[in-house]
Design a protein around this motif. Structure first.
Motif, mmCIF file in Angstrom:
data_model
loop_
_atom_site.group_PDB
_atom_site.id
_atom_site.type_symbol
_atom_site.label_atom_id
_atom_site.label_comp_id
_atom_site.label_asym_id
_atom_site.label_seq_id
_atom_site.Cartn_x
_atom_site.Cartn_y
_atom_site.Cartn_z
ATOM 1 N N GLY A 1 10.333 1.028 -1.863
ATOM 2 C CA GLY A 1 11.522 1.444 -1.135
ATOM 3 C C GLY A 1 11.562 2.899 -0.756
ATOM 4 N N VAL A 2 10.623 3.697 -1.241
ATOM 5 C CA VAL A 2 10.603 5.127 -0.942
ATOM 6 C C VAL A 2 9.560 5.384 0.142
ATOM 7 N N ALA B 1 2.012 6.652 -5.598
ATOM 8 C CA ALA B 1 0.882 5.762 -5.309
ATOM 9 C C ALA B 1 1.013 4.410 -6.001
ATOM 10 N N SER B 2 2.002 4.264 -6.854
ATOM 11 C CA SER B 2 2.144 3.056 -7.662
ATOM 12 C C SER B 2 3.163 2.089 -7.064
ATOM 13 N N PRO B 3 3.187 0.848 -7.549
ATOM 14 C CA PRO B 3 4.217 -0.105 -7.103
ATOM 15 C C PRO B 3 5.628 0.330 -7.472
ATOM 16 N N GLU B 4 5.775 1.232 -8.455
ATOM 17 C CA GLU B 4 7.093 1.681 -8.904
ATOM 18 C C GLU B 4 7.859 2.435 -7.821
ATOM 19 N N SER B 5 7.165 2.922 -6.788
ATOM 20 C CA SER B 5 7.829 3.690 -5.733
ATOM 21 C C SER B 5 8.354 2.806 -4.606
ATOM 22 N N ALA C 1 0.814 -1.207 0.000
ATOM 23 C CA ALA C 1 0.000 0.000 0.000
ATOM 24 C C ALA C 1 0.850 1.260 0.000
ATOM 25 N N ARG C 2 0.225 2.363 -0.389
ATOM 26 C CA ARG C 2 0.890 3.653 -0.459
ATOM 27 C C ARG C 2 -0.009 4.730 0.142
ATOM 28 N N VAL C 3 0.628 5.695 0.802
ATOM 29 C CA VAL C 3 -0.065 6.892 1.278
ATOM 30 C C VAL C 3 0.720 8.098 0.780
ATOM 31 N N VAL C 4 0.015 9.042 0.181
ATOM 32 C CA VAL C 4 0.626 10.304 -0.243
ATOM 33 C C VAL C 4 -0.102 11.420 0.483
ATOM 34 N N GLU D 1 5.959 3.519 11.542
ATOM 35 C CA GLU D 1 5.090 2.543 12.187
ATOM 36 C C GLU D 1 4.503 1.526 11.206
ATOM 37 N N LEU D 2 4.262 1.944 9.964
ATOM 38 C CA LEU D 2 3.519 1.093 9.033
ATOM 39 C C LEU D 2 4.408 0.296 8.084
ATOM 40 N N ALA D 3 5.718 0.546 8.117
ATOM 41 C CA ALA D 3 6.616 -0.176 7.210
ATOM 42 C C ALA D 3 6.495 -1.685 7.391
ATOM 43 N N ARG D 4 6.326 -2.144 8.607
ATOM 44 C CA ARG D 4 6.241 -3.585 8.878
ATOM 45 C C ARG D 4 5.029 -4.232 8.217
ATOM 46 N N TYR D 5 4.048 -3.407 7.846
ATOM 47 C CA TYR D 5 2.841 -3.938 7.204
ATOM 48 C C TYR D 5 2.858 -3.755 5.686
ATOM 49 N N GLY D 6 3.979 -3.309 5.143
ATOM 50 C CA GLY D 6 4.073 -3.126 3.701
ATOM 51 C C GLY D 6 3.442 -1.844 3.203
ATOM 52 N N VAL D 7 3.358 -0.832 4.075
ATOM 53 C CA VAL D 7 2.753 0.453 3.715
ATOM 54 C C VAL D 7 3.839 1.518 3.648
ATOM 55 N N LEU D 8 3.940 2.218 2.525
ATOM 56 C CA LEU D 8 4.900 3.300 2.345
ATOM 57 C C LEU D 8 4.156 4.634 2.418
ATOM 58 N N VAL D 9 4.723 5.582 3.160
ATOM 59 C CA VAL D 9 4.051 6.860 3.411
ATOM 60 C C VAL D 9 4.992 8.012 3.080
#
Length: 306
Positions: A249-250, A243-247, A154-157, A191-199
């Protein structure tokens, strides 16, 4: 939708404040790249007055007319019920939520001594609380997925502002809320990195209803044929990429975006330091501070300070 790469194909993205301005541009760009979009907008006036379902439904119609997928959400995301229903709308319509773009906001500008409590509360609520509540409920959904063995990717912008990074005369409420969004972004990323969420957060500069008043001259459209550096659509490609999978690691980053420019903002970092190894007197503390300030570069000016 020709001329696109489809980097958001199959993804479901909720965009708040997507009825006009930057949010509308983001929603259209996401849809053009294959995302199904939940278009949130309460339909208020420039200072948060009134409400209308029209703007959200107009953007949905525009996306569908272009062959994309979208549904409207007209709830108030600065309330718990509105934030819950935003996530629920994505799940009901498309069975998933892959990214959240927090963008909703309005202005009530006043010089500090004239800034009323209601104007403070309203602006901080829509910007800061309006980021926190959708993020909280989206994160709870993604955490549940991760615990069930489905890493969400997941992604949050989030949307901050130069006012939140440097300050802005006449915008104490807005600047404080936008600075808070940066801190919220950093905490959520950790906090959310462990759940596969990038913010991440974007600080845009663009011509919208919010900038028509205070920065009208700087935001004016150019002559025919010239590059419109202040068009909201210039910011959207970065938002789409984040918001895409291309990001991958960021995360935990703040990026300025306007025209064709993208800047990584480094934020606070430790500068000159002096350690006495013992408690100082006030005079000693003052003398040490003046020596350190003489070694440090001057701060960047606050917007509108001269």
């Amino acid at each position: 939708m020709s001329g696109t790469s489809g980097i958001c194909a199959g993804r479901v993205v909720a965009v708040t404040g997507a009825g006009r301005g930057l949010g509308r541009a983001h929603a259209l760009a996401l849809a053009a790249e294959g995302a199904a979009v939940v278009v949130n907008d309460l339909g208020t006036g420039p200072a948060g007055e009134g409400a209308s379902e029209g703007p959200a439904h107009a953007v949905v119609a525009e996306i569908r007319a272009g062959g994309g997928a979208a549904v409207a959400h007209t709830g108030d995301i600065a309330t718990d019920a509105g934030a819950v229903s935003l996530v629920g709308t994505a799940l009901e319509a498309y069975g998933r939520l892959d990214a959240l773009v927090n963008n909703a906001g309005f202005l009530r500008d006043r010089m500090l001594v004239n800034l009323g409590e209601d104007d403070w509360d309203a602006v901080v609520a829509v910007h800061l609380k309006g980021h926190f509540l959708p993020l909280r409920h989206a994160a709870a959904h993604w955490r549940a997925r991760a615990k069930a063995g489905q890493v969400p990717g997941a992604r949050v912008v989030n949307t901050t502002s130069g006012a939140g990074l440097l300050g802005s005369v006449g915008q104490a409420n807005y600047a404080a809320a936008k600075a808070g969004i940066v801190a919220l972004t950093l905490v959520a990323a950790a906090e959310l990195a462990r759940y596969g969420v990038l913010v991440n957060a974007v600080a845009p500069a663009a011509r919208t209803r919010m900038t028509e008043g205070p920065f009208a001259d700087a935001m004016a459209a150019p002559g025919a044929g010239a590059f419109d550096a202040m068009a909201p659509e210039n910011v959207s490609p970065l938002v789409v990429w984040l918001a895409s999978p291309e990001s991958a690691g960021v995360t935990g980053r703040v990026l300025e975006a306007d025209g064709g420019r993208i800047t990584v903002m480094n934020g606070w970092h430790r500068g000159p330091t002096a350690d006495s190894g013992t408690r100082r007197t006030p005079a000693e503390a003052g003398a040490a501070t003046r020596r350190l300030l003489a070694q440090a570069p001057p701060p960047l000016p606050v917007y509108g300070s001269g």
